[in-house]
Write an enzyme that holds these catalytic residues in place. Structure first.
Site, mmCIF file in Angstrom:
data_model
loop_
_atom_site.group_PDB
_atom_site.id
_atom_site.type_symbol
_atom_site.label_atom_id
_atom_site.label_comp_id
_atom_site.label_asym_id
_atom_site.label_seq_id
_atom_site.Cartn_x
_atom_site.Cartn_y
_atom_site.Cartn_z
ATOM 1 N N HIS A 141 0.794 -1.226 0.000
ATOM 2 C CA HIS A 141 0.000 0.000 0.000
ATOM 3 C C HIS A 141 0.834 1.289 0.000
ATOM 4 C CE1 HIS A 141 0.840 1.004 4.230
ATOM 5 N NE2 HIS A 141 0.947 -0.304 4.363
ATOM 6 N N ASP A 142 0.369 2.251 -0.780
ATOM 7 C CA ASP A 142 0.899 3.619 -0.807
ATOM 8 C C ASP A 142 2.346 3.727 -1.300
ATOM 9 O OD1 ASP A 142 -1.486 4.960 0.459
ATOM 10 O OD2 ASP A 142 -0.973 3.530 2.036
#
Ligand SMILES: CC(C)(COP(=O)(O)OP(=O)(O)OC[C@H]1O[C@@H](n2cnc3c(N)ncnc32)[C@H](O)[C@@H]1OP(=O)(O)O)[C@@H](O)C(=O)NCCC(=O)NCCS
Length: 214
Positions: A141-142
């Site tokens: 994620h991210d």
């Protein structure tokens, strides 16, 4: 069917062809016309039943607006070189993702990017232009992977990681969450990055230590 030409004619170019072939099995979309090789001696040679069309001069004789291109090399600097040449010729890049890749709808994939078989990319990930994500990588994620980066097979990119342009991340390298690697740095095969790595260096080992300027 859209037409595409692969830039480069080495081993990785044949792997990129395979991604197109597999994607066509899932949904026929691409007609691969052949390969571009800057070594003019290879013109006319056959590669996986497709021709080496010639060097970049081939596009002068072609209705190039109808043809997409994609880099078939993993070397980050060569991808930059190809992108600059292609931009001068007004060529447009496509991206290709192997059908086995798992990723959420919250992943952005830029032009010229190749994602090979078996990779898993979770959510709110930015993969910019001309990025190579090779076999069996995970990206969490991210994470942000900027233009021209290459992730070799088996890499693990943890959440909130940032890679600048042109990072070469070696086979089975890992980076822990929230850390960054600066532009054009090279991380050795099997390294584990636990601290930020600046731009333009090579770092190797567990934990990764800088060994030289890149
Ligand atoms: C990191 C890397 C870019 C460094 O290449 P280089 O600048 O030519 O470095 P050298 O071979 O001169 O090695 C410099 C030092 O780092 C060590 N080293 C190099 N790569 C290493 C690695 N992956 N892990 C641990 N040590 C490594 C060398 O043993 C040498 O140590 P020494 O100075 O004590 O003798 C390269 O070794 C590497 O790992 N590249 C990734 C290759 C890869 O994954 N390819 C994927 C193809 S799909």
């Amino acid at each position: 069917m859209k037409k595409v030409v692969i830039l480069g004619a080495g081993g990785h170019a044949r792997e990129v062809l395979w991604v197109f072939e597999e994607q066509n099995k899932a949904e026929p979309r691409w007609e691969v016309l052949g390969f571009i090789d800057e070594n003019t001696l290879n013109k006319g040679r056959d590669l996986c039943n497709l021709p080496i069309l010639g060097d970049f001069g081939w596009f002068d004789k072609t209705a190039s607006r109808e043809v997409y291109v994609i880099s078939g090399v993993g070397n980050c600097r060569t991808k930059l070189h190809f992108a600059e040449k292609a931009a001068n010729l007004g060529l447009k890049f496509c991206s290709v993702v192997h059908p086995s890749v798992m990723m959420s709808s919250h992943v952005t994939v830029g032009a010229g990017t190749v994602i090979a078989a078996g990779s898993i990319i979770t959510t709110q990930v930015k993969i910019a232009n001309h990025v190579t994500v090779n076999l069996d990588c995970t990206i969490s994620h991210d994470a942000v992977i900027e233009d021209y980066c290459t992730l070799a097979p088996g890499c693990h990119i943890s959440g909130n990681v940032k890679f600048g342009e042109g990072v070469n991340f070696g086979t089975c390298a890992t980076i822990i969450q929230g850390k960054s690697v600066g532009a054009w740095s090279k991380i050795g095969a099997g390294a584990v990055v636990i601290e930020d790595i600046p731009a333009n260096v090579a770092a190797v080992g567990v934990p990764a230590r800088i060994v030289r300027e890149a």
